[in-house]
Design an enzyme around this catalytic site. Structure first.
Site, PDB file in Angstrom:
ATOM      1  N   ILE A  69       0.695  -1.745  -0.454  1.00  0.00           N
ATOM      2  CA  ILE A  69       0.150   0.256  -0.082  1.00  0.00           C
ATOM      3  C   ILE A  69       0.179   1.518  -0.146  1.00  0.00           C
ATOM      4  O   ILE A  69       0.308   2.602   0.030  1.00  0.00           O
ATOM      5  CB  ILE A  69      -0.650  -0.311   1.160  1.00  0.00           C
ATOM      6  CG1 ILE A  69      -0.622  -0.125   2.591  1.00  0.00           C
ATOM      7  CG2 ILE A  69      -2.134  -1.036   0.531  1.00  0.00           C
ATOM      8  CD1 ILE A  69      -0.706  -0.051   3.942  1.00  0.00           C
ATOM      9  N   GLY A  70       1.856   0.907   0.459  1.00  0.00           N
ATOM     10  CA  GLY A  70       2.947   2.597   0.404  1.00  0.00           C
ATOM     11  C   GLY A  70       4.559   2.001   0.215  1.00  0.00           C
ATOM     12  O   GLY A  70       5.150   0.888   0.669  1.00  0.00           O
ATOM     13  N   GLU A  71       4.626   3.062  -0.522  1.00  0.00           N
ATOM     14  CA  GLU A  71       7.067   2.903  -0.175  1.00  0.00           C
ATOM     15  C   GLU A  71       7.377   4.664  -0.186  1.00  0.00           C
ATOM     16  O   GLU A  71       6.293   4.928  -0.404  1.00  0.00           O
ATOM     17  CB  GLU A  71       7.200   2.066  -1.887  1.00  0.00           C
ATOM     18  CG  GLU A  71       8.871   2.491  -1.375  1.00  0.00           C
ATOM     19  CD  GLU A  71       8.907   1.190  -2.655  1.00  0.00           C
ATOM     20  OE1 GLU A  71       8.161   1.620  -4.149  1.00  0.00           O
ATOM     21  OE2 GLU A  71      10.153   1.517  -2.787  1.00  0.00           O
ATOM     22  N   GLY A  72       8.151   4.107   1.088  1.00  0.00           N
ATOM     23  CA  GLY A  72       8.841   5.659   1.306  1.00  0.00           C
ATOM     24  C   GLY A  72      10.164   5.120   1.661  1.00  0.00           C
ATOM     25  O   GLY A  72      10.879   4.825  -0.186  1.00  0.00           O
ATOM     26  N   VAL A  77       5.363  -0.717   2.782  1.00  0.00           N
ATOM     27  CA  VAL A  77       4.242  -0.905   3.556  1.00  0.00           C
ATOM     28  C   VAL A  77       3.468  -1.350   2.771  1.00  0.00           C
ATOM     29  O   VAL A  77       2.260  -1.398   1.480  1.00  0.00           O
ATOM     30  CB  VAL A  77       4.043   0.518   4.309  1.00  0.00           C
ATOM     31  CG1 VAL A  77       2.517   0.427   5.011  1.00  0.00           C
ATOM     32  CG2 VAL A  77       4.193   1.854   4.545  1.00  0.00           C
ATOM     33  N   LYS A  92       5.153  -1.681   8.427  1.00  0.00           N
ATOM     34  CA  LYS A  92       6.003  -1.102   7.811  1.00  0.00           C
ATOM     35  C   LYS A  92       6.981  -1.682   8.581  1.00  0.00           C
ATOM     36  O   LYS A  92       7.970  -1.830   8.678  1.00  0.00           O
ATOM     37  CB  LYS A  92       6.375   0.089   8.284  1.00  0.00           C
ATOM     38  CG  LYS A  92       7.720   1.444   7.983  1.00  0.00           C
ATOM     39  CD  LYS A  92       6.905   3.021   7.951  1.00  0.00           C
ATOM     40  CE  LYS A  92       8.559   3.448   7.837  1.00  0.00           C
ATOM     41  NZ  LYS A  92       8.702   5.359   8.304  1.00  0.00           N
ATOM     42  N   ASP A 187       9.373  15.818   9.540  1.00  0.00           N
ATOM     43  CA  ASP A 187       8.528  15.655   7.885  1.00  0.00           C
ATOM     44  C   ASP A 187       7.830  15.451   7.463  1.00  0.00           C
ATOM     45  O   ASP A 187       7.220  14.924   7.173  1.00  0.00           O
ATOM     46  CB  ASP A 187       9.802  14.396   7.846  1.00  0.00           C
ATOM     47  CG  ASP A 187       9.950  13.904   5.926  1.00  0.00           C
ATOM     48  OD1 ASP A 187       9.690  14.974   4.997  1.00  0.00           O
ATOM     49  OD2 ASP A 187      10.040  13.224   5.579  1.00  0.00           O
TER      50      ASP A 187
END
Ligand SMILES: Nc1ncnc2c1ncn2[C@@H]1O[C@H](COP(=O)(O)OP(=O)(O)OP(=O)(O)O)[C@@H](O)[C@H]1O
Ligand SMILES: [Mg+2]
Length: 345
Positions: A69-72, A77, A92, A187
């Site tokens: 569902i996500g990438e940082g 994630v 995460k 951030d």
């Protein structure tokens, strides 16, 4: 000194871990894993191996992977389901590997989440997982629907003022809580602000710092578009007010559906701020320990023409959040008492 000369010097200093932390690009969809120095020298597995490793170690600990569902910059994630309670969580998994559970517990992000929870506007850490075999560490957190960037992306019509106000109020609440706990985030940006229906929670505490740590803070600089002037112009002499600047940029972005200062590099970032707010008085620069730059004096265009339909109380708060001088900038606590939030409180 000319700003660009100073920047070259700064960038050459190896201690600035995140000078290259790329902000959202003009095309934010192009964001991918970014080239940042990690805090240790462990070799990083490639994407495929990492995905597989993460899935295997999560399964062993009782979590079923649903989807990514996500990438940082520092993590992937995943949406996961606990086999114990059947509930869904965000997992995460850090790209950086570590050596012990103790090290995992000592991660800045983990420490901050523990210290800040429980709070209605802070992402809650449910479980910390460390896989000894691979050195992988995963944070099992409460699952949110999407981040603010995803929420506004592609929208054509402005959001109702009640929605903007509701989210901004909760963002200010999260910052008021963090700052009163002696931590600043460093951030704050749309991608790190998560929402579920009408609820908003601040996430990604990987960059936070204690308000008691003495500047200069040389090891990190927040994502460029949301970076306060004191972060851009000094050699690390900034404090918790930088979060209010970033929140002000997010406020504008939720209202106008486009970023306020989309600088293409640090020099352009400063220029974009000056285009709107004008160049600051020399006294502000001197007080803030800014390096002596010779910016050609410029009168800014102002924010109001960029958000012509902004209600006056919202504009007043926005200006106070975007005060060039951090000493003049509104605190999260005072922002919560602003007239803009009269009906929200
Ligand atoms: N609890 C959550 N619920 C739903 N989505 C989440 C959650 N936590 C993170 N995400 C998604 O994953 C993305 C990356 O997470 P996060 O910002 O924590 O990672 P990061 O690697 O520290 O990022 P950065 O590049 O900002 O340093 C977020 O932008 C968000 O879209
Ligand atoms: Mg993030």
């Amino acid at each position: 000194m000319h700003y660009s000369n100073w920047l070259i010097g700064v960038k050459n200093r190896a201690s600035i871990r995140n000078a290259c932390k790329t902000p959202p690009n003009m095309d934010r969809n192009k964001r991918g894993p970014l080239n940042v120095d990690m805090q240790n020298n462990n070799p990083q597995p490639n994407d495929k191996t990492r995905d597989l490793t993460a899935t295997t170690h999560l399964w062993r600990k009782g979590y079923k992977t649903i989807k990514k569902i996500g990438e940082g910059t520092f993590s992937d994630v995943l949406k996961t389901q606990s086999l114990k309670d059947g509930k869904f969580y965000a997992c995460k998994t850090m790209k950086q590997t570590i050596n012990s559970l103790e090290q995992a517990n000592n991660l800045r992000e983990v420490q901050a989440m523990k210290r800040l929870s429980p709070h209605a506007n802070i992402i809650q850490l449910h479980e910390l997982i460390f896989d000894k075999e691979t050195g992988t560490v995963s944070l099992i957190c409460e699952l949110m629907e999407m981040n603010i960037y995803e929420f506004i992306q592609g929208r054509q019509t402005p959001l109702p003022d009640t929605t903007v106000k509701n989210y901004l109020y909760q963002l200010c609440k999260s910052l008021e809580h963090m700052h009163s706990c002696g931590i600043f985030h460093r951030d704050v940006k749309p991608e790190n602000i998560l929402i579920k229906q009408n609820g908003l929670k601040l996430g990604d505490f990987g960059s936070c710092r204690s308000v008691y740590s003495k500047p200069p803070h040389t090891e990190y600089i927040s994502t460029r578009w949301y970076r306060a002037p004191e972060c851009l112009l000094t050699d690390g002499y900034y404090g918790l007010k930088m979060d209010m600047w970033s929140a002000g940029c997010v406020f504008f972005e939720i209202m106008s559906l486009s970023p306020l200062f989309p600088g293409t590099n640090e020099l352009d970032q400063v220029a974009k701020i000056h285009d709107v707010l004008g160049t600051p008085d020399l006294s502000i620069l001197q007080k803030s320990r800014a390096i002596h730059f010779n910016f050609p004096p410029k009168k800014g265009s102002g924010i109001s023409r960029l958000v012509p339909h902004c209600p006056p109380p919202a504009l007043s708060l926005l200006y106070q959040m975007l005060a060039y001088d951090p000493d003049e900038r509104i605190t999260a606590e005072t922002a919560l008492r602003h007239t803009y939030f009269r009906e929200t409180r």
